[in-house]
Design a protein around this motif. Structure first.
Motif, short mmCIF file in Angstrom:
data_model
loop_
_atom_site.label_atom_id
_atom_site.label_comp_id
_atom_site.label_asym_id
_atom_site.label_seq_id
_atom_site.Cartn_x
_atom_site.Cartn_y
_atom_site.Cartn_z
N LEU A 1 31.70 11.05 3.87
CA LEU A 1 33.14 11.31 3.99
C LEU A 1 33.38 12.68 4.62
CD1 LEU A 1 36.15 10.69 3.19
CD2 LEU A 1 35.67 11.86 1.03
N LEU A 2 32.60 13.67 4.21
CA LEU A 2 32.80 15.04 4.70
C LEU A 2 32.45 15.17 6.18
CD1 LEU A 2 31.32 16.81 1.56
CD2 LEU A 2 33.74 16.60 2.16
N LEU A 3 31.42 14.42 6.61
CA LEU A 3 31.07 14.44 8.04
C LEU A 3 32.07 13.63 8.87
CD1 LEU A 3 27.18 14.01 7.74
CD2 LEU A 3 28.38 16.01 8.68
N ASP A 4 32.47 12.47 8.35
CA ASP A 4 33.36 11.60 9.12
C ASP A 4 34.78 12.16 9.24
OD1 ASP A 4 31.71 9.57 10.06
OD2 ASP A 4 31.88 8.38 8.24
N ARG B 1 33.25 5.08 2.26
CA ARG B 1 32.90 3.75 2.77
C ARG B 1 33.93 3.29 3.80
NH1 ARG B 1 31.83 -1.70 -0.76
NH2 ARG B 1 29.71 -0.91 -0.76
N LYS B 2 35.20 3.53 3.51
CA LYS B 2 36.28 3.05 4.38
C LYS B 2 36.21 3.71 5.76
CE LYS B 2 41.36 2.97 4.23
NZ LYS B 2 42.50 3.40 3.40
N ILE B 3 36.02 5.03 5.79
CA ILE B 3 36.00 5.72 7.08
C ILE B 3 34.72 5.42 7.84
CG2 ILE B 3 35.03 7.93 6.29
CD1 ILE B 3 37.17 9.27 8.14
N ALA B 4 33.62 5.16 7.11
CA ALA B 4 32.37 4.76 7.78
C ALA B 4 32.56 3.42 8.50
CB ALA B 4 31.24 4.67 6.77
N ALA B 5 33.26 2.50 7.84
CA ALA B 5 33.51 1.18 8.46
C ALA B 5 34.40 1.30 9.69
CB ALA B 5 34.15 0.25 7.43
N GLN B 6 35.32 2.26 9.65
CA GLN B 6 36.21 2.48 10.80
C GLN B 6 35.43 3.08 11.98
OE1 GLN B 6 39.28 5.07 9.30
NE2 GLN B 6 40.17 3.50 7.97
N ASN B 7 34.43 3.91 11.66
CA ASN B 7 33.76 4.69 12.70
C ASN B 7 32.52 4.02 13.29
OD1 ASN B 7 35.67 6.62 12.29
ND2 ASN B 7 34.31 8.15 11.42
N ARG B 8 31.86 3.15 12.50
CA ARG B 8 30.59 2.58 12.97
C ARG B 8 30.45 1.13 12.53
NH1 ARG B 8 30.13 7.44 11.42
NH2 ARG B 8 29.85 6.78 9.27
#
Length: 393
Positions: A300-303, A370-377
């Motif tokens: 989350l902190l990286l994304d 998890r949510k932002i990871a799914a948006q980004n990759r």
């Protein structure tokens, strides 16, 4: 406080995290910290909390949540089978389930999934591991007789990679990361249960008896964590030790010395609270435990750009958990989860006692990661490549 008592405490985890944060501000780690991104990140966490739990009735971030995917609460299936037993034995059985299940929870990898015939649904990652380990326990495979709803030293010592592969539906087309590491953790758990001072009948659930004998029906969360660390410390692969004691999830940074996290042990501690409360036992001071430095919270902190790599190529490399970069990332995650948690509590008008980090993680940061990871990759993979052996993260 002895050196060992200190290292096996959340105080040590937070001290190490602050040291790495201070060095980051001085430009001495692999990361840049962007204070201006914290507000929008907290906004995103708050939005996630309200989406997931509009009634604000948020459970602790624990393994029990992974027995409930697809709006099916599998813990009720277990409770129905043990409802006629006394409350303490019910709690022991729940610990017999959740302790091995937590040990099986290291990252599954992006390609693996579990098909549950009872619901005709597929589950991946932590939910898949949770549901698969639940059914493995319910089969009786962790018990000495191969059929009872319990885990014991004899049953766990018989676990093989083949059994894990069978129950977790592992095939060349459905690969699971770290089968050998997971198997070894369960076997090591079986050996740890031979410590009769803590596990009188050789069951994980006997740790309840040890803690109640020591503290009565009000158990401090720090004592619960220490019981986990003392009782389960011998199971971890040999890394750092002090006076012959395995320190578990603690790592040597080449410049800043020993940095402790105790992520899986604290995750387990959070997971042990619910059965105690259901048995009428009070747990105090849960707010003293730390956030969990793993790939969803740290991701989350990286994304969100709160943390960025000084060298952008570091984001493309693969890192082992012992590397300085991963130690720094995890320490920064612990420190910044405290900052996020305090701001979430402030916005909700809650005290740390009313709304401990365990609720901030479950309501917001883990799911937001998890949510932002799914948006980004594609596949929602972490923003950092971690080489896991099935025993970390």
């Amino acid at each position: 406080m002895s050196d060992l008592d200190y290292i096996l405490s959340p105080v040590c985890v937070r001290d190490g995290a602050k040291k790495i944060f201070d060095e980051t501000l001085k430009g001495n780690t692999h990361f840049h910290y962007h204070e201006e991104k914290m507000g929008p990140t907290v906004d995103f966490v708050m939005q996630t909390i309200r989406e997931n739990y509009p009634d604000m009735n948020i459970p602790f971030h624990s393994r029990w949540g992974h027995f409930r995917p697809g709006n099916v609460d599998r813990s009720l299936w277990l409770k129905a089978k043990i409802k006629d037993l006394d409350p303490m034995e019910q709690a022991r059985i729940k610990w017999d389930l959740v302790i091995p299940s937590v040990l099986l929870d290291a990252g599954a990898g992006p390609a693996w999934k579990y098909h549950e015939k009872e619901t005709s649904r597929d589950y991946a990652r932590s939910e898949g591991l949770g549901v698969a380990s639940y059914h493995l326990f319910m089969s009786g495979a962790f018990s000495s007789d191969g059929k009872s709803l319990r885990s014991d030293a004899t049953g766990l010592s018989k676990v093989t990679p083949k059994l894990i592969e069978e129950y977790f539906q592992v095939t060349p087309n459905n690969p699971l990361v770290g089968v050998e590491g997971r198997t070894n953790l369960l076997k090591n758990l079986g050996r740890a249960l031979e410590n009769k001072a803590l596990f009188k009948d050789g069951r994980p659930g006997n740790l309840i008896d040890y803690l109640v004998a020591k503290h009565g029906k009000t158990i401090p969360a720090l004592a619960l964590l220490r019981g986990v660390l003392d009782g389960l410390g011998p199971i971890w692969p040999g890394r750092e030790t002090l006076n012959g004691v395995n320190l578990g999830d603690a790592w040597k940074h080449t410049k800043y010395g020993l940095v402790a996290f105790h992520k899986l042990s604290q995750w387990m501690t959070y997971s042990l609270v619910e059965p105690l409360l259901e048995a009428g036992i009070t747990v105090t001071g849960i707010e003293g435990l730390t956030g969990l430095p793993e790939y969803r919270n740290g991701g989350l902190l990286l994304d969100t750009g709160v943390l960025t790599f000084k060298n952008t190529k570091d984001g493309e490399a693969t890192w082992g958990p012992e590397s300085d970069l991963i130690i720094e990332w995890r320490a920064l995650t612990v420190f910044l989860l405290d900052k996020i948690g305090a701001e979430v509590q402030n916005r909700l008008g809650k005290t740390p006692q009313d709304f401990p980090l365990a609720k901030v993680l479950e309501g917001g940061t883990w799911w937001a990661g998890r949510k932002i990871a799914a948006q980004n990759r594609a596949g929602g993979t972490p923003p950092l490549n971690i080489k896991s052996d099935g025993t970390v993260f």
